[in-house]
Design an enzyme around this catalytic site. Structure first.
Site, short mmCIF file in Angstrom:
data_model
loop_
_atom_site.label_atom_id
_atom_site.label_comp_id
_atom_site.label_asym_id
_atom_site.label_seq_id
_atom_site.Cartn_x
_atom_site.Cartn_y
_atom_site.Cartn_z
N TYR A 108 -2.44 9.37 2.73
CA TYR A 108 -2.76 7.96 2.47
C TYR A 108 -3.67 7.84 1.26
CZ TYR A 108 -4.92 3.37 2.94
OH TYR A 108 -5.38 2.11 2.69
N GLU A 195 -2.30 0.08 -2.26
CA GLU A 195 -2.22 1.00 -1.14
C GLU A 195 -0.93 1.79 -1.19
OE1 GLU A 195 -1.79 -0.71 2.89
OE2 GLU A 195 -3.74 0.24 3.27
#
Ligand code: GDP
Ligand code: MN
Length: 389
Positions: A108, A195
């Site tokens: 991530y 993101e």
């Protein structure tokens, strides 16, 4: 302003964030052609402004072009329900067709503005491909952070994050370069959020942004006019789109008391006091300090086109927006729209007497509130009478 995954990937690619090869498709034929260009197996991904598509059936793998066409036929026009769309879901109008990659690990990466530090913060985690909110709640130690300086993410910060999330040494330089590129794009685009979930490591040691979400700061869009064409009005609430055309700050909510207010702070306070009085606001609406009677008229029309509104509370502190201007706009809108719902008005400030006079002489059914609390209580009561359940 939100954009689609394929648009975010195109931008990130320009900043040298590694992204899979892919093409957007608006129908099954385009999906088939895209799959042919790409060759081999492909991923077909529904493009909506919401995450969690994988679990909701919006990310599927096709072994060849004809399978891609078949998947696309099923996905275009489908209502995709994910944990972020609400139960009503979102209709899929566009797809991203992309090469598949041999995923070794899902990681991530994300950047958000940290208001406490007054800096964007880069976050990286070995726990990718799952909801980051869950990771933050259960295993916060798995999220590493580094604050960005105006110059971006320093090389040492990027390497430290890359090692910290378990990137093997042979791939650290590639991962660190991807992180710095993401930070560079975030700053250059005036993003408020970027993101990549998942950021993947492949079996052959490469890294890619397999998903991408970028949100721009609306207040900086004047510096990026080219980004405006990326807006997809299909993804926005029609009333909110309409409100933005008139420069109004309108957010639809699910209550029954329509609120017409000037100033964001007063709008928040009004929503609170409606709730305190036992009701629920149907919207947030800030008509702004310098609204014209025309803007007020449009605001009122938009507010009333929400069928859930059973009563309207007008709460105005006349400053730059004078009470008589507001009253003129409201009366014009009420006449034009043949308003049936009860309206409660609480006004103070510049030209308040003139404003009240305009409302009273209009012959329309206005209830005057003595103060904010009184007005909220009256509006809630009227909304409940009109909505007996
Ligand atoms: P989201 O669910 O809306 O966040 O959509 P993502 O783009 O993150 O995709 C969800 C999941 O689908 C990812 O976490 C991956 O596990 C999987 N996925 C996406 N692209 C590929 C791919 O090219 N190959 C494989 N095997 N899985 C993929
Ligand atoms: Mn994702």
């Amino acid at each position: 302003m939100k954009i689609h995954e394929y648009q975010a990937k195109a931008i990130l690619g320009q900043y040298h964030v590694p992204v899979p090869r892919g093409e957007v498709a608006f129908n099954a034929e385009e999906a088939e052609a895209a799959a042919k260009h790409i060759g081999g197996s492909v991923v077909v991904k529904a493009q909506i402004h919401a995450g969690g598509r994988g679990k909701g059936g919006g990310v599927k793998i096709a072994r060849n072009a004809s399978e891609a066409a078949e998947l696309a036929r099923g996905m275009i026009g489908m209502k995709l329900v994910t944990h972020q769309t609400g139960p009503e879901g979102r209709t899929v109008h566009r797809l991203l067709v992309e090469e598949t990659l041999p995923i070794e690990r899902e990681l991530y990466l994300g950047i958000v503005l940290d208001r406490v530090q007054a800096k964007p913060v880069f976050m990286a985690s070995s726990a990718g491909g799952v909801e980051i909110e869950e990771v933050a709640a259960r295993t916060p130690e798995l999220i590493l952070k580094a604050a960005l300086d105006p110059t971006g993410l320093a090389a040492y910060q990027a390497r430290k994050l890359a090692f910290g999330i378990g990137i093997p040494p042979a791939s650290v330089n590639a991962a660190a370069a991807a992180m710095s590129a993401l930070a560079k794009a975030y700053l250059a685009m005036d993003a408020s959020l970027a993101e990549i979930n998942p950021f993947i490591l492949t079996r052959d040691g490469k890294v890619y942004a397999l998903d991408a979400k970028v949100t721009f700061d609306d207040n900086a869009l004047y510096r990026h006019k080219e980004l405006l064409e990326l807006r997809d009005l299909n993804e926005e609430d029609p009333l909110e789109v309409e409100a933005s055309r008139f420069g109004l700050n309108y957010i639809k909510l699910d209550g029954t008391v329509g609120c017409m207010v000037n100033g964001a702070g007063l709008a928040m306070a009004t929503m609170d006091i409606v709730q305190h009085a036992g009701g629920s606001p149907a919207n947030f609406l800030d008509v702004g300090g310098g609204a014209s009677a025309e803007q007020v008229r449009n605001a009122f029309r938009i507010l009333l086109s929400d069928a859930h509104v059973k009563a309207v509370l007008i709460n105005i502190f006349g400053g730059i927006l004078r009470c008589d201007t507001l009253a003129t706009g409201v009366v014009a809108a009420a006449r034009e729209l043949n308003v049936r719902v009860p309206i409660v008005v609480r006004m103070e400030g510049t030209n308040v007497d003139l404003g009240r006079q305009i409302l009273m002489e209009s012959g329309l059914n206005f209830t005057v509130g003595a103060d904010m609390r009184d007005a909220a209580e009256k509006a809630v009561k009227l909304a409940q009478q009109g909505n007996p359940e």
